[in-house]
Design an enzyme around this catalytic site. Structure first.
Site, PDB file in Angstrom:
ATOM      1  N   TYR A  97     -18.385  15.462   3.973  1.00 32.03           N
ATOM      2  CA  TYR A  97     -18.202  15.925   5.356  1.00 32.03           C
ATOM      3  C   TYR A  97     -18.985  15.042   6.324  1.00 32.03           C
ATOM      4  O   TYR A  97     -18.461  14.602   7.350  1.00 32.03           O
ATOM      5  CB  TYR A  97     -18.642  17.380   5.484  1.00 32.03           C
ATOM      6  CG  TYR A  97     -18.630  17.881   6.911  1.00 32.03           C
ATOM      7  CD1 TYR A  97     -17.426  18.099   7.579  1.00 32.03           C
ATOM      8  CD2 TYR A  97     -19.823  18.132   7.599  1.00 32.03           C
ATOM      9  CE1 TYR A  97     -17.411  18.554   8.891  1.00 32.03           C
ATOM     10  CE2 TYR A  97     -19.812  18.581   8.910  1.00 32.03           C
ATOM     11  CZ  TYR A  97     -18.604  18.791   9.548  1.00 32.03           C
ATOM     12  OH  TYR A  97     -18.594  19.230  10.856  1.00 32.03           O
ATOM     13  N   LYS A 101     -17.541  12.436   9.388  1.00 31.69           N
ATOM     14  CA  LYS A 101     -17.898  12.576  10.800  1.00 31.69           C
ATOM     15  C   LYS A 101     -18.542  11.292  11.337  1.00 31.69           C
ATOM     16  O   LYS A 101     -18.375  10.952  12.509  1.00 31.69           O
ATOM     17  CB  LYS A 101     -18.841  13.775  10.988  1.00 31.69           C
ATOM     18  CG  LYS A 101     -18.123  15.116  10.861  1.00 31.69           C
ATOM     19  CD  LYS A 101     -17.008  15.215  11.888  1.00 31.69           C
ATOM     20  CE  LYS A 101     -16.168  16.452  11.762  1.00 31.69           C
ATOM     21  NZ  LYS A 101     -15.117  16.548  12.783  1.00 31.69           N
ATOM     22  N   THR A 124     -16.944  29.676  14.252  1.00 30.19           N
ATOM     23  CA  THR A 124     -15.523  29.514  13.953  1.00 30.19           C
ATOM     24  C   THR A 124     -15.305  29.649  12.447  1.00 30.19           C
ATOM     25  O   THR A 124     -16.256  29.815  11.680  1.00 30.19           O
ATOM     26  CB  THR A 124     -15.009  28.134  14.405  1.00 30.19           C
ATOM     27  OG1 THR A 124     -15.587  27.116  13.558  1.00 30.19           O
ATOM     28  CG2 THR A 124     -15.364  27.853  15.864  1.00 30.19           C
TER      29      THR A 124
END
Length: 325
Positions: A207, A211, A244
Site C-alpha cells: 500500500y 501511494k 471510510t
C-alpha cells in the site's frame, strides 16, 4: 527466517505508528474548512471511486456548483445509488455513472473510449479510487493489486485522457489532475525490479509503495506539462485519516478499535474531501501554482518529489508495462 519475519512485521509497525502520529496531528490541528468555491457551470469532471466516501463528497460538491460530473466506479449499484441521492438533493445536478474497473486495463481503455465518443471536454480528473491492505492477489493483467489499482490503473486513465485535458484547458483556466495520495507514501519504496512486491509480500508495504508511486507520477506529470507549456496542472492530495470503508481489511481487533475511535479522531468524508476540492477548483491554485503535494489545505514539502531521476525511471517503466511506448 528471522529476516523474513522482520521484513513482514516492520512495515506493519511503521504504518500503524505513522497512523497514530497522523491522528494526533488531526486532533490538535482541526480540519481544513473549504472556502466558497466559484460556480463550475460548463465544466466536466471525472471522479474515480465517486460512489462513496471522499469521492462521493467530491462529486456531490462539484455537482452543487454546476459541474457535469461522471463517476467512474466498479460497483454499478453503488454508483447509481450515489447518482440518485445527489439528484434528489440538487434537482439540477448533472451527475452520471460509468463502469470503470481499475483492476482491468481493458476496462480503463473502454471507459476512456466511451467518454471520448461523446466529444465532451474534460476540465478536472480526480484519481480518487483506491484499496488498502487487501490480501495478496493480482489484477486481471497480473499486477499486484495495490500497485495495479492505486497507481497503474490511474496512470493509464490519466495518460489516455491527457489530450482531452490539454485541449479543454486554457490560459487563466487550466484543466487539473488531482491524485488522492496518503501520508503512507513516506514509508514507501520504489523497487523497479520488484514493482509487484513478489519478494516477501506485505500488504502494508505494498500500500505504501503504491501511494509513493502515485505521488512520483503526479509530480513528474506536472513538470512535463510545465515544460510543454500546456494549460493543465497535476497535484497530489493527502486527505488525512478519514472514516471510510478503506479500513475494512484491518486486522479484526484493530478494525474494532478503529470503529470505536473513528468518530472522535478520524475526519468525516466531507472533511477529507475539502482539500481535494480545493486542489481541483480553487482559483488560488491556477496554472503552475496548482502543482505539488497538499494536505489539510496547505502545500507540503515531501522528499519524494526531490528525486527527478527516480520519477523518470518509474514513468518510463510504467509506459513499458502499459505498452504505451
Amino acid at each position: 527466517m528471522l529476516s523474513a519475519i522482520r521484513s513482514y512485521l516492520l512495515p506493519i509497525i511503521r504504518l500503524y505508528l505513522l497512523g497514530l502520529k497522523v491522528l494526533l496531528v488531526q486532533l490538535f490541528s482541526g480540519p481544513f474548512r473549504l472556502p466558497v468555491m466559484p460556480r463550475q457551470d460548463g465544466k466536466v469532471a471525472i471522479v474515480t471511486g465517486g460512489g462513496r466516501g471522499i469521492g462521493y463528497e467530491v462529486v456531490r460538491h462539484m455537482a452543487r456548483l454546476g459541474a457535469h460530473v461522471i463517476i467512474g466506479g466498479k460497483d454499478e449499484q453503488e454508483g447509481l445509488a450515489a447518482v440518485r441521492r445527489i439528484c434528489e438533493e440538487y434537482k439540477e445536478a448533472k451527475v452520471e455513472f460509468t463502469k470503470l474497473d481499475l483492476t482491468s486495463l481493458q476496462s480503463v481503455r473502454q471507459f476512456v473510449q466511451s467518454f471520448k465518443e461523446r466529444d465532451l471536454p474534460l476540465h478536472v480528473l480526480v484519481n480518487n479510487a483506491g484499496i488498502m491492505l487487501v490480501p495478496e492477489g493480482r489484477t486481471e493483467d497480473g499486477f499486484e493489486q495495490h500497485f495495479g489499482v492505486n497507481y497503474l490503473g490511474h496512470f493509464l486513465l490519466t495518460w489516455l485522457l491527457l489530450d482531452t485535458l490539454k485541449d479543454s484547458g486554457k490560459c487563466g483556466c487550466f484543466s487539473r489532475v488531482v491524485s488522492v495520495s496518503s501520508s503512507a507514501h513516506r514509508l514507501g519504496e520504489i523497487r523497479l525490479n520488484d514493482l509487484n512486491s513478489c519478494h516477501c509480500y506485505s500488504a502494508h508495504a505494498a500500500y505504501c509503495h503504491s501511494k509513493l508511486a502515485q505521488l512520483l507520477f503526479s509530480s513528474h506529470l506536472h513538470q512535463e506539462l510545465q515544460r510543454g507549456g500546456y494549460p493543465l496542472s497535476s497535484c497530489a492530495v493527502d486527505p488525512g485519516m478519514v472514516d471510510t470503508a478503506l479500513y475494512c481489511h484491518l486486522w479484526t481487533p484493530l478494525r474494532l478499535a478503529q470503529r470505536a475511535i473513528a468518530r472522535l479522531l478520524f475526519r468525516t468524508p466531507a472533511e477529507g474531501a475539502a482539500t481535494v476540492l480545493y486542489a481541483a477548483l480553487s482559483p488560488a491554485l491556477e496554472g503552475e501554482r496548482g502543482g505539488g503535494y497538499w494536505a489539510n489545505g496547505r502545500r507540503e514539502m515531501t522528499t519524494a518529489t526531490f528525486d527527478p531521476q527516480l520519477q523518470r525511471r518509474l514513468w518510463e517503466t510504467s509506459l513499458r508495462l502499459l505498452d504505451l511506448q
